[in-house]
Design an enzyme around this catalytic site. Sequence first.
Site, PDB file in Angstrom:
ATOM      1  N   LYS A  33       4.000  -6.322  18.231  1.00  0.00           N
ATOM      2  CA  LYS A  33       3.397  -6.072  16.809  1.00  0.00           C
ATOM      3  C   LYS A  33       2.928  -7.308  16.101  1.00  0.00           C
ATOM      4  O   LYS A  33       3.532  -8.275  15.954  1.00  0.00           O
ATOM      5  CB  LYS A  33       4.575  -5.506  16.140  1.00  0.00           C
ATOM      6  N   ASP A  60      -0.178  -3.918  12.894  1.00  0.00           N
ATOM      7  CA  ASP A  60       0.831  -3.267  11.641  1.00  0.00           C
ATOM      8  C   ASP A  60       0.373  -3.642  10.392  1.00  0.00           C
ATOM      9  O   ASP A  60       0.919  -4.678   9.937  1.00  0.00           O
ATOM     10  CB  ASP A  60       2.378  -3.705  12.104  1.00  0.00           C
ATOM     11  N   LYS A  62      -0.136  -1.302   7.668  1.00  0.00           N
ATOM     12  CA  LYS A  62      -0.031  -0.380   6.621  1.00  0.00           C
ATOM     13  C   LYS A  62      -0.954   0.160   5.760  1.00  0.00           C
ATOM     14  O   LYS A  62      -0.759  -0.042   4.714  1.00  0.00           O
ATOM     15  CB  LYS A  62       1.097  -0.835   5.946  1.00  0.00           C
ATOM     16  N   HIS A  64      -3.175   1.725   3.080  1.00  0.00           N
ATOM     17  CA  HIS A  64      -2.757   2.806   2.047  1.00  0.00           C
ATOM     18  C   HIS A  64      -4.110   2.726   0.835  1.00  0.00           C
ATOM     19  O   HIS A  64      -3.772   1.655   0.324  1.00  0.00           O
ATOM     20  CB  HIS A  64      -1.530   2.487   1.314  1.00  0.00           C
ATOM     21  N   ASP A  65      -5.041   3.532   0.878  1.00  0.00           N
ATOM     22  CA  ASP A  65      -6.094   3.492   0.142  1.00  0.00           C
ATOM     23  C   ASP A  65      -6.772   4.644  -0.264  1.00  0.00           C
ATOM     24  O   ASP A  65      -5.983   5.824   0.454  1.00  0.00           O
ATOM     25  CB  ASP A  65      -6.890   2.509   0.194  1.00  0.00           C
ATOM     26  N   ASN A  68     -11.745   7.163   2.156  1.00  0.00           N
ATOM     27  CA  ASN A  68     -13.008   6.635   2.588  1.00  0.00           C
ATOM     28  C   ASN A  68     -12.505   4.991   3.089  1.00  0.00           C
ATOM     29  O   ASN A  68     -13.116   4.486   4.172  1.00  0.00           O
ATOM     30  CB  ASN A  68     -14.039   6.719   1.749  1.00  0.00           C
ATOM     31  N   THR A 124      12.119   1.014   6.317  1.00  0.00           N
ATOM     32  CA  THR A 124      13.510   0.933   6.842  1.00  0.00           C
ATOM     33  C   THR A 124      14.330   0.005   5.960  1.00  0.00           C
ATOM     34  O   THR A 124      15.571   0.078   6.063  1.00  0.00           O
ATOM     35  CB  THR A 124      13.417   0.661   8.365  1.00  0.00           C
ATOM     36  N   ARG A 215      13.637 -10.016  14.925  1.00  0.00           N
ATOM     37  CA  ARG A 215      14.650 -11.272  14.880  1.00  0.00           C
ATOM     38  C   ARG A 215      15.649 -11.414  15.887  1.00  0.00           C
ATOM     39  O   ARG A 215      15.947 -12.311  16.481  1.00  0.00           O
ATOM     40  CB  ARG A 215      15.196 -10.927  13.597  1.00  0.00           C
TER      41      ARG A 215
END
Length: 239
Positions: A33, A60, A62, A64-65, A68, A124, A215
């Site tokens: 990742k 990764d 993420k 968000h908008d 378009n 999470t 980790r």
Amino acid sequence: MADNRLIVALDVHTLDDVKKLVEELGDAVSYYKVGMELYYSAGPGVIDYLKEKNKNIFLDLKLHDIPNTVSEGLCSLMKHGVSIFNVHASGGYTMMKTAADKIRQEAERLNIEPPKLIAVTVLTSMNEQDWKDMGNTDLISDRVVRLAKLAKKAGMDGVVASPQEAAMIRQACGDDFLIVTPGIRPAGSDINDQSRIATPAAALQNGATHLVIGRPIRAAENPRQAALKILEEMENAVK
């Protein structure tokens, strides 16, 4: 030796750090990742390196908008040739559907296999008190399942969710749906900044398809041995 269900999180700052860990893990790990911390500091060169090593990549970021912007951003990122992208499910049905439709159209235009597109449900790290402080009155688990069902309706390939909600998502969304679970902590590991966690075996038993682990492997005295121990636990998990 490697198991594609294990995705090791490269939550480091530099390409040199990536090379050190990937070389140490060797053939024990085939999936990595690349998150914001690494992509923003090291750039796409880290993806080029992983591809040279024949590794699968979950990018990764993420997104968000507005619909378009997200869909066009994903199309721009497709040049990297990664296996999985993600967006925030809280962006809504139209954003997710536009993104899913657009990357499949772009993949068809480029004559390539489209990457999997998954939606982040609830982080999470979020616990019930944090959830209430945001003004939410429903349970985190109820919201996660609702978002997962919305993501499936929008044409997403799966979701990111905690292992504690995996069984409910599997029941609600069926077998042909990816459930990628961070918050995996082998027995005896520190929790760090995660709240809703489970062991590798429990996550798989709950229906997770992929485990994102950082980790407990990266910070181990012997990362390769830590990865092999996790792989053994995954192999022995009751299906």
